[in-house]
Motif scaffolding. Structure first.
Motif, short mmCIF file in Angstrom:
data_model
loop_
_atom_site.label_atom_id
_atom_site.label_comp_id
_atom_site.label_asym_id
_atom_site.label_seq_id
_atom_site.Cartn_x
_atom_site.Cartn_y
_atom_site.Cartn_z
N GLU A 54 -73.60 3.86 18.59
CA GLU A 54 -74.48 2.93 17.86
C GLU A 54 -74.45 3.25 16.37
OE1 GLU A 54 -78.19 3.15 20.01
OE2 GLU A 54 -77.21 2.51 21.86
N GLU A 55 -75.28 4.23 15.94
CA GLU A 55 -75.43 4.43 14.49
C GLU A 55 -74.10 4.73 13.79
OE1 GLU A 55 -77.59 5.61 16.71
OE2 GLU A 55 -79.30 4.36 16.17
N ARG A 56 -73.28 5.65 14.36
CA ARG A 56 -72.06 6.00 13.64
C ARG A 56 -71.04 4.87 13.70
NH1 ARG A 56 -68.82 11.51 14.78
NH2 ARG A 56 -67.75 10.29 16.37
N ALA A 57 -70.89 4.28 14.87
CA ALA A 57 -69.88 3.22 15.00
C ALA A 57 -70.31 1.94 14.28
CB ALA A 57 -69.63 2.94 16.48
N MET A 58 -71.60 1.64 14.32
CA MET A 58 -72.03 0.36 13.73
C MET A 58 -72.30 0.47 12.24
SD MET A 58 -74.57 -1.24 16.50
CE MET A 58 -74.39 -0.93 18.22
N LEU A 59 -72.96 1.56 11.83
CA LEU A 59 -73.27 1.69 10.40
C LEU A 59 -72.11 2.33 9.64
CD1 LEU A 59 -77.02 2.74 10.73
CD2 LEU A 59 -76.07 0.45 10.44
N GLY A 60 -71.25 3.01 10.38
CA GLY A 60 -69.96 3.41 9.81
C GLY A 60 -69.94 4.65 8.94
N SER A 61 -70.99 5.52 9.03
CA SER A 61 -70.91 6.72 8.17
C SER A 61 -70.15 7.82 8.92
CB SER A 61 -72.31 7.18 7.77
OG SER A 61 -73.11 7.40 8.90
N CYS A 62 -68.90 7.49 9.29
CA CYS A 62 -68.09 8.43 10.08
C CYS A 62 -67.38 9.40 9.14
CB CYS A 62 -67.07 7.68 10.91
SG CYS A 62 -66.09 6.54 9.94
N MET A 63 -67.06 10.55 9.69
CA MET A 63 -66.34 11.56 8.91
C MET A 63 -64.87 11.18 8.81
SD MET A 63 -66.35 15.65 9.55
CE MET A 63 -67.85 16.04 8.68
#
Ligand SMILES: Cc1ncc(COP(=O)(O)O)c(C=O)c1O
Length: 381
Positions: A228-237
Protein backbone atom coordinates in the motif's frame (compact mmCIF):
# COMPACT_ATOMS: atom_id res chain seq x y z
CA UNK A 1 14.52 -13.48 13.13
CA UNK A 2 17.65 -15.48 13.90
CA UNK A 3 18.19 -15.37 17.67
CA UNK A 4 21.55 -17.15 17.56
CA UNK A 5 23.43 -14.53 15.57
CA UNK A 6 25.31 -11.70 17.27
CA UNK A 7 24.60 -8.19 16.02
CA UNK A 8 28.07 -8.11 14.43
CA UNK A 9 27.30 -11.38 12.56
CA UNK A 10 23.94 -10.03 11.38
CA UNK A 11 25.68 -6.95 9.98
CA UNK A 12 28.38 -9.05 8.33
CA UNK A 13 26.56 -12.11 6.96
CA UNK A 14 22.79 -12.22 7.25
CA UNK A 15 20.87 -12.07 3.97
CA UNK A 16 24.03 -12.34 1.85
CA UNK A 17 24.95 -15.24 -0.41
CA UNK A 18 28.69 -14.82 -1.04
CA UNK A 19 28.98 -17.94 -3.26
CA UNK A 20 26.24 -16.89 -5.67
CA UNK A 21 28.02 -13.53 -6.04
CA UNK A 22 30.97 -15.34 -7.69
CA UNK A 23 33.23 -14.47 -4.76
CA UNK A 24 32.57 -10.72 -4.77
CA UNK A 25 33.17 -9.51 -1.20
CA UNK A 26 30.33 -7.02 -1.34
CA UNK A 27 26.84 -7.97 -2.55
CA UNK A 28 25.82 -6.93 -6.08
CA UNK A 29 23.60 -3.95 -6.80
CA UNK A 30 20.50 -5.05 -8.72
CA UNK A 31 20.21 -1.67 -10.43
CA UNK A 32 17.18 -2.58 -12.55
CA UNK A 33 13.54 -1.60 -12.50
CA UNK A 34 11.99 -4.76 -13.87
CA UNK A 35 12.43 -8.51 -13.32
CA UNK A 36 11.24 -10.01 -16.60
CA UNK A 37 10.04 -13.59 -16.32
CA UNK A 38 7.44 -15.98 -17.69
CA UNK A 39 5.80 -16.77 -14.34
CA UNK A 40 2.30 -16.51 -15.86
CA UNK A 41 3.12 -19.53 -18.05
CA UNK A 42 4.39 -21.49 -15.04
CA UNK A 43 1.49 -20.46 -12.82
CA UNK A 44 3.90 -19.32 -10.05
CA UNK A 45 4.12 -16.15 -7.96
CA UNK A 46 7.28 -14.31 -9.06
CA UNK A 47 9.86 -13.53 -6.36
CA UNK A 48 10.65 -10.11 -7.80
CA UNK A 49 8.66 -8.02 -10.27
CA UNK A 50 9.43 -4.32 -10.05
CA UNK A 51 11.82 -2.35 -7.83
CA UNK A 52 9.12 -0.09 -6.38
CA UNK A 53 7.68 -3.27 -4.81
CA UNK A 54 10.88 -5.18 -3.96
CA UNK A 55 14.44 -5.79 -5.11
CA UNK A 56 17.14 -8.31 -4.04
CA UNK A 57 19.67 -5.66 -2.92
CA UNK A 58 17.03 -3.82 -0.89
CA UNK A 59 15.97 -7.14 0.66
CA UNK A 60 19.49 -7.75 2.01
CA UNK A 61 19.31 -4.46 3.95
CA UNK A 62 15.77 -5.28 5.11
CA UNK A 63 16.75 -8.72 6.42
CA UNK A 64 19.70 -7.37 8.38
CA UNK A 65 17.77 -4.47 9.93
CA UNK A 66 14.77 -6.65 10.87
CA UNK A 67 17.10 -9.08 12.66
CA UNK A 68 19.03 -6.29 14.39
CA UNK A 69 15.75 -4.85 15.72
CA UNK A 70 14.48 -8.34 16.70
CA UNK A 71 11.43 -7.73 14.51
CA UNK A 72 9.85 -10.07 11.96
CA UNK A 73 10.41 -8.02 8.81
CA UNK A 74 11.56 -4.59 7.63
CA UNK A 75 10.75 -2.34 4.69
CA UNK A 76 13.16 0.25 3.36
CA UNK A 77 12.06 3.70 2.16
CA UNK A 78 13.69 6.55 0.27
CA UNK A 79 14.02 8.65 3.46
CA UNK A 80 13.30 8.63 7.16
CA UNK A 81 10.27 10.85 6.54
CA UNK A 82 9.11 8.43 3.82
CA UNK A 83 9.26 5.61 6.40
CA UNK A 84 7.64 7.63 9.19
CA UNK A 85 4.78 9.03 7.09
CA UNK A 86 4.06 5.59 5.58
CA UNK A 87 4.02 3.91 9.02
CA UNK A 88 1.67 6.52 10.47
CA UNK A 89 -0.65 6.57 7.44
CA UNK A 90 -0.99 2.81 7.58
CA UNK A 91 -2.97 3.12 10.83
CA UNK A 92 -4.98 6.34 10.59
CA UNK A 93 -8.14 7.40 8.77
CA UNK A 94 -10.45 10.42 8.94
CA UNK A 95 -11.67 10.72 12.55
CA UNK A 96 -8.63 8.99 14.11
CA UNK A 97 -6.81 10.41 17.11
CA UNK A 98 -3.04 10.11 17.64
CA UNK A 99 -0.94 10.79 20.75
CA UNK A 100 2.63 11.91 20.10
CA UNK A 101 5.57 13.13 22.18
CA UNK A 102 5.95 16.92 22.00
CA UNK A 103 9.73 16.93 21.41
CA UNK A 104 9.71 14.59 18.37
CA UNK A 105 11.57 15.50 15.17
CA UNK A 106 10.07 18.74 13.79
CA UNK A 107 8.86 17.51 10.36
CA UNK A 108 7.20 14.47 12.02
CA UNK A 109 5.36 16.88 14.30
CA UNK A 110 4.38 19.03 11.27
CA UNK A 111 3.16 15.95 9.44
CA UNK A 112 0.89 14.97 12.34
CA UNK A 113 -0.17 18.45 13.44
CA UNK A 114 -0.70 20.18 10.11
CA UNK A 115 -0.63 17.78 7.19
CA UNK A 116 -2.73 14.92 8.59
CA UNK A 117 -5.12 17.42 10.20
CA UNK A 118 -6.23 18.24 6.60
CA UNK A 119 -7.51 14.67 6.35
CA UNK A 120 -9.37 14.73 9.68
CA UNK A 121 -6.68 13.15 11.87
CA UNK A 122 -6.22 14.87 15.23
CA UNK A 123 -3.03 14.68 17.33
CA UNK A 124 -2.47 15.45 21.02
CA UNK A 125 1.15 16.20 21.98
CA UNK A 126 2.36 15.33 25.49
CA UNK A 127 5.83 15.46 27.13
CA UNK A 128 5.65 11.71 27.80
CA UNK A 129 8.25 11.55 30.62
CA UNK A 130 5.49 10.04 32.65
CA UNK A 131 3.24 7.33 31.18
CA UNK A 132 0.26 8.86 33.05
CA UNK A 133 0.44 11.88 30.70
CA UNK A 134 -0.02 9.52 27.77
CA UNK A 135 -2.82 7.61 29.49
CA UNK A 136 -4.73 10.81 30.28
CA UNK A 137 -4.59 11.86 26.61
CA UNK A 138 -6.25 8.63 25.37
CA UNK A 139 -9.66 9.13 23.74
CA UNK A 140 -12.21 6.66 22.36
CA UNK A 141 -10.82 7.18 18.85
CA UNK A 142 -7.08 6.96 19.73
CA UNK A 143 -5.48 4.53 17.29
CA UNK A 144 -1.79 5.33 17.59
CA UNK A 145 0.86 6.43 20.12
CA UNK A 146 3.97 7.84 18.46
CA UNK A 147 7.21 7.90 20.49
CA UNK A 148 10.77 9.11 20.01
CA UNK A 149 12.98 7.92 22.87
CA UNK A 150 15.42 9.50 23.39
CA UNK A 151 14.10 12.45 21.40
CA UNK A 152 16.82 14.03 19.30
CA UNK A 153 16.90 17.62 20.60
CA UNK A 154 16.23 17.41 24.34
CA UNK A 155 16.75 13.66 24.86
CA UNK A 156 13.45 12.97 26.61
CA UNK A 157 12.75 9.31 27.31
CA UNK A 158 9.50 7.38 27.46
CA UNK A 159 9.06 4.18 29.45
CA UNK A 160 8.75 1.75 26.53
CA UNK A 161 7.51 -1.22 28.53
CA UNK A 162 4.86 0.80 30.37
CA UNK A 163 3.62 2.59 27.23
CA UNK A 164 3.47 -0.69 25.26
CA UNK A 165 1.51 -2.37 28.06
CA UNK A 166 -0.94 0.51 28.28
CA UNK A 167 -1.41 0.66 24.50
CA UNK A 168 -1.86 -3.12 24.10
CA UNK A 169 -4.53 -3.18 26.80
CA UNK A 170 -6.49 -0.57 24.84
CA UNK A 171 -5.82 -1.94 21.33
CA UNK A 172 -3.71 1.08 20.36
CA UNK A 173 -0.71 0.71 18.03
CA UNK A 174 2.70 2.04 19.13
CA UNK A 175 5.45 3.37 16.84
CA UNK A 176 8.87 4.61 17.95
CA UNK A 177 11.56 6.58 16.13
CA UNK A 178 14.70 4.72 17.23
CA UNK A 179 17.18 6.70 15.11
CA UNK A 180 19.15 8.04 18.10
CA UNK A 181 19.85 4.68 19.75
CA UNK A 182 20.14 2.46 16.67
CA UNK A 183 19.22 -1.23 17.03
CA UNK A 184 22.64 -1.76 18.62
CA UNK A 185 21.66 0.17 21.75
CA UNK A 186 17.87 -0.17 21.98
CA UNK A 187 15.38 -2.77 20.73
CA UNK A 188 11.88 -1.40 21.40
CA UNK A 189 10.09 -4.48 19.99
CA UNK A 190 11.47 -6.45 22.96
CA UNK A 191 9.50 -4.12 25.24
CA UNK A 192 6.25 -4.66 23.30
CA UNK A 193 6.39 -1.66 20.93
CA UNK A 194 4.70 -2.59 17.62
CA UNK A 195 6.72 -0.72 15.00
CA UNK A 196 10.19 0.82 14.91
CA UNK A 197 11.13 3.53 12.39
CA UNK A 198 14.59 4.86 11.56
CA UNK A 199 16.05 7.68 9.63
CA UNK A 200 18.72 5.42 8.09
CA UNK A 201 20.29 8.67 6.88
CA UNK A 202 21.79 8.84 10.38
CA UNK A 203 23.78 6.04 12.06
CA UNK A 204 22.53 3.09 9.96
CA UNK A 205 23.91 4.65 6.77
CA UNK A 206 26.60 6.32 8.84
CA UNK A 207 28.59 8.16 6.15
CA UNK A 208 26.45 11.25 5.40
CA UNK A 209 26.04 10.08 1.82
CA UNK A 210 22.50 8.64 1.70
CA UNK A 211 19.03 9.78 2.69
CA UNK A 212 17.11 6.64 3.68
CA UNK A 213 14.48 5.21 6.02
CA UNK A 214 13.25 1.89 7.35
CA UNK A 215 10.26 0.48 9.25
CA UNK A 216 10.40 -2.77 11.25
CA UNK A 217 7.47 -4.80 12.61
CA UNK A 218 5.20 -7.83 12.15
CA UNK A 219 5.07 -9.48 8.71
CA UNK A 220 1.41 -8.69 7.97
CA UNK A 221 1.91 -4.99 8.71
CA UNK A 222 5.15 -4.93 6.70
CA UNK A 223 3.40 -6.58 3.73
CA UNK A 224 0.66 -3.97 3.99
CA UNK A 225 3.23 -1.16 4.03
CA UNK A 226 5.00 -2.63 1.00
CA UNK A 227 1.83 -3.16 -1.05
CA UNK A 228 0.00 0.00 0.00
CA UNK A 229 2.00 2.98 1.28
CA UNK A 230 5.33 2.14 -0.39
CA UNK A 231 3.90 0.87 -3.67
CA UNK A 232 1.20 3.51 -3.99
CA UNK A 233 2.91 6.60 -2.59
CA UNK A 234 6.20 5.51 -4.10
CA UNK A 235 8.78 6.46 -1.46
CA UNK A 236 10.74 3.30 -2.31
CA UNK A 237 14.46 2.92 -1.79
CA UNK A 238 16.84 2.91 -4.74
CA UNK A 239 19.06 -0.22 -5.06
CA UNK A 240 22.26 1.85 -4.96
CA UNK A 241 21.02 3.57 -1.80
CA UNK A 242 20.38 0.07 -0.33
CA UNK A 243 23.90 -1.00 -1.26
CA UNK A 244 25.39 2.00 0.54
CA UNK A 245 23.13 1.21 3.51
CA UNK A 246 24.50 -2.38 3.59
CA UNK A 247 28.02 -0.91 3.48
CA UNK A 248 27.09 1.32 6.45
CA UNK A 249 25.61 -1.57 8.44
CA UNK A 250 28.88 -3.52 8.26
CA UNK A 251 30.57 -1.05 10.60
CA UNK A 252 27.50 0.01 12.63
CA UNK A 253 28.43 -1.83 15.88
CA UNK A 254 31.99 -0.48 15.73
CA UNK A 255 30.95 3.05 14.88
CA UNK A 256 28.31 3.45 17.59
CA UNK A 257 30.75 2.15 20.22
CA UNK A 258 33.24 4.83 19.23
CA UNK A 259 30.55 7.55 19.04
CA UNK A 260 29.60 6.56 22.59
CA UNK A 261 33.19 6.65 23.87
CA UNK A 262 33.87 10.05 22.28
CA UNK A 263 30.51 11.53 23.33
CA UNK A 264 30.90 10.37 26.94
CA UNK A 265 34.26 12.16 27.13
CA UNK A 266 32.86 15.35 25.55
CA UNK A 267 29.74 15.29 27.79
CA UNK A 268 31.89 14.89 30.93
CA UNK A 269 34.16 17.75 29.80
CA UNK A 270 31.19 20.06 29.12
CA UNK A 271 29.44 19.16 32.36
CA UNK A 272 32.47 20.15 34.39
CA UNK A 273 33.11 23.40 32.51
CA UNK A 274 32.22 26.61 34.43
CA UNK A 275 30.77 28.25 31.29
CA UNK A 276 28.25 25.41 30.76
CA UNK A 277 24.84 25.61 32.52
CA UNK A 278 23.75 22.03 31.84
CA UNK A 279 24.30 19.13 29.45
CA UNK A 280 21.48 16.90 28.20
CA UNK A 281 22.99 13.50 27.38
CA UNK A 282 21.22 10.27 28.38
CA UNK A 283 24.56 8.66 29.31
CA UNK A 284 25.29 11.20 32.08
CA UNK A 285 24.18 10.34 35.62
CA UNK A 286 22.83 13.90 35.85
CA UNK A 287 20.28 13.19 33.07
CA UNK A 288 16.84 13.37 34.73
CA UNK A 289 15.85 9.98 33.28
CA UNK A 290 19.22 8.23 33.63
CA UNK A 291 17.71 5.23 35.46
CA UNK A 292 15.01 4.69 32.84
CA UNK A 293 17.71 4.88 30.14
CA UNK A 294 19.74 2.21 31.95
CA UNK A 295 16.65 -0.03 32.04
CA UNK A 296 15.81 0.11 28.35
CA UNK A 297 19.00 1.18 26.53
CA UNK A 298 22.28 -0.67 26.17
CA UNK A 299 24.33 2.39 25.30
CA UNK A 300 24.31 5.95 23.99
CA UNK A 301 25.40 7.54 20.74
CA UNK A 302 26.91 10.86 19.73
CA UNK A 303 24.21 13.53 20.10
CA UNK A 304 23.78 15.90 23.05
CA UNK A 305 22.53 19.39 23.84
CA UNK A 306 23.86 22.00 26.26
CA UNK A 307 23.50 25.63 27.19
CA UNK A 308 26.20 28.19 28.00
CA UNK A 309 26.07 30.67 30.89
CA UNK A 310 26.55 33.71 28.63
CA UNK A 311 23.27 33.44 26.65
CA UNK A 312 22.93 34.33 22.96
CA UNK A 313 26.29 36.20 22.74
CA UNK A 314 28.22 33.15 23.88
CA UNK A 315 26.37 30.90 21.39
CA UNK A 316 27.39 33.20 18.53
CA UNK A 317 30.97 33.33 19.87
CA UNK A 318 31.19 29.54 20.01
CA UNK A 319 29.82 29.17 16.47
CA UNK A 320 32.29 31.76 15.12
CA UNK A 321 35.35 30.22 16.74
CA UNK A 322 34.78 26.47 16.56
CA UNK A 323 36.93 24.71 13.96
CA UNK A 324 36.41 20.98 14.16
CA UNK A 325 32.61 20.86 14.43
CA UNK A 326 30.89 21.64 11.10
CA UNK A 327 27.75 23.78 11.28
CA UNK A 328 24.76 21.58 10.46
CA UNK A 329 21.75 19.87 11.90
CA UNK A 330 21.86 16.32 10.52
CA UNK A 331 23.90 13.70 12.40
CA UNK A 332 25.01 10.07 12.47
CA UNK A 333 27.96 10.35 10.07
CA UNK A 334 31.71 10.40 10.69
CA UNK A 335 31.93 14.13 11.26
CA UNK A 336 31.26 16.25 14.35
CA UNK A 337 28.53 18.87 13.95
CA UNK A 338 27.15 21.84 15.85
CA UNK A 339 23.69 23.44 15.58
CA UNK A 340 22.25 26.41 17.52
CA UNK A 341 18.81 24.81 17.74
CA UNK A 342 17.03 27.76 19.41
CA UNK A 343 18.76 30.78 17.83
CA UNK A 344 16.41 33.04 15.82
CA UNK A 345 13.23 31.29 17.02
CA UNK A 346 10.41 33.33 18.61
CA UNK A 347 8.84 32.31 21.95
CA UNK A 348 6.09 30.29 20.29
CA UNK A 349 8.55 28.40 18.07
CA UNK A 350 10.85 27.72 21.04
CA UNK A 351 7.93 26.33 23.04
CA UNK A 352 6.73 24.21 20.15
CA UNK A 353 10.11 22.63 19.54
CA UNK A 354 10.78 22.26 23.32
CA UNK A 355 14.16 24.09 23.15
CA UNK A 356 15.59 27.26 24.70
CA UNK A 357 17.10 30.17 22.74
CA UNK A 358 20.63 29.39 23.94
CA UNK A 359 20.48 25.64 23.39
CA UNK A 360 23.27 24.13 21.29
CA UNK A 361 23.18 20.60 19.92
CA UNK A 362 26.38 18.82 18.98
CA UNK A 363 26.99 15.55 17.22
CA UNK A 364 30.23 14.01 18.43
CA UNK A 365 31.80 12.22 15.49
CA UNK A 366 34.62 9.72 15.12
CA UNK A 367 37.54 12.15 14.98
CA UNK A 368 40.22 12.24 17.69
CA UNK A 369 38.27 13.13 20.82
CA UNK A 370 41.14 15.16 22.33
CA UNK A 371 41.09 17.43 19.27
CA UNK A 372 37.32 17.93 19.70
CA UNK A 373 37.62 18.70 23.42
CA UNK A 374 40.53 21.10 22.84
CA UNK A 375 38.46 22.86 20.17
CA UNK A 376 35.52 23.33 22.57
CA UNK A 377 37.83 24.34 25.43
CA UNK A 378 39.47 27.03 23.28
CA UNK A 379 36.05 28.51 22.43
CA UNK A 380 34.51 28.40 25.94
CA UNK A 381 36.46 31.29 27.48
C1 LIG B 1 15.02 11.87 14.83
C2 LIG B 1 14.80 11.98 13.36
N1 LIG B 1 13.85 11.24 12.79
C3 LIG B 1 13.58 11.30 11.48
C4 LIG B 1 14.31 12.15 10.65
C5 LIG B 1 13.95 12.22 9.19
O1 LIG B 1 14.85 11.49 8.44
P1 LIG B 1 15.22 11.80 6.90
O2 LIG B 1 15.97 13.09 6.89
O3 LIG B 1 16.03 10.61 6.53
O4 LIG B 1 13.94 11.88 6.14
C6 LIG B 1 15.34 12.91 11.17
C7 LIG B 1 16.15 13.79 10.29
O5 LIG B 1 16.93 14.61 10.73
C8 LIG B 1 15.59 12.84 12.58
O6 LIG B 1 16.53 13.60 13.15
Amino acid sequence: MNTRMSKEDICAYLGEDFYSYKGAVTPPIFQNTLFAQSHELKGEEPEFVYTRINNPTIEIAEKKIAALEEGQEARCFSSGMGAISAAIMHFVKAGSHVIAIDSIYGPTRDFLENYLARFGVETTFVPGHNTDEIESAIKKNTVLIYLESPSSLVFSLQDLEAVAKLARAKGIVTIIDNSYSTPIYQNPIKFGIDLVVHSATKYLGGHSDIVAGVVIGKKDVMDGLRNEERAMLGSCMDPHQAWLLIRGLRTLPLRVRQHQENAMAVAAFLENHPRVKYVLYPGLKSHPQYDLGKKQMEGYTGLMSFELTGGKESVVGLLRNIRHFRHGCSWGGYESLIAPVGLGKNQEELKRSCVTEGMIRIHVGLENVNTLIEDLDRCLV
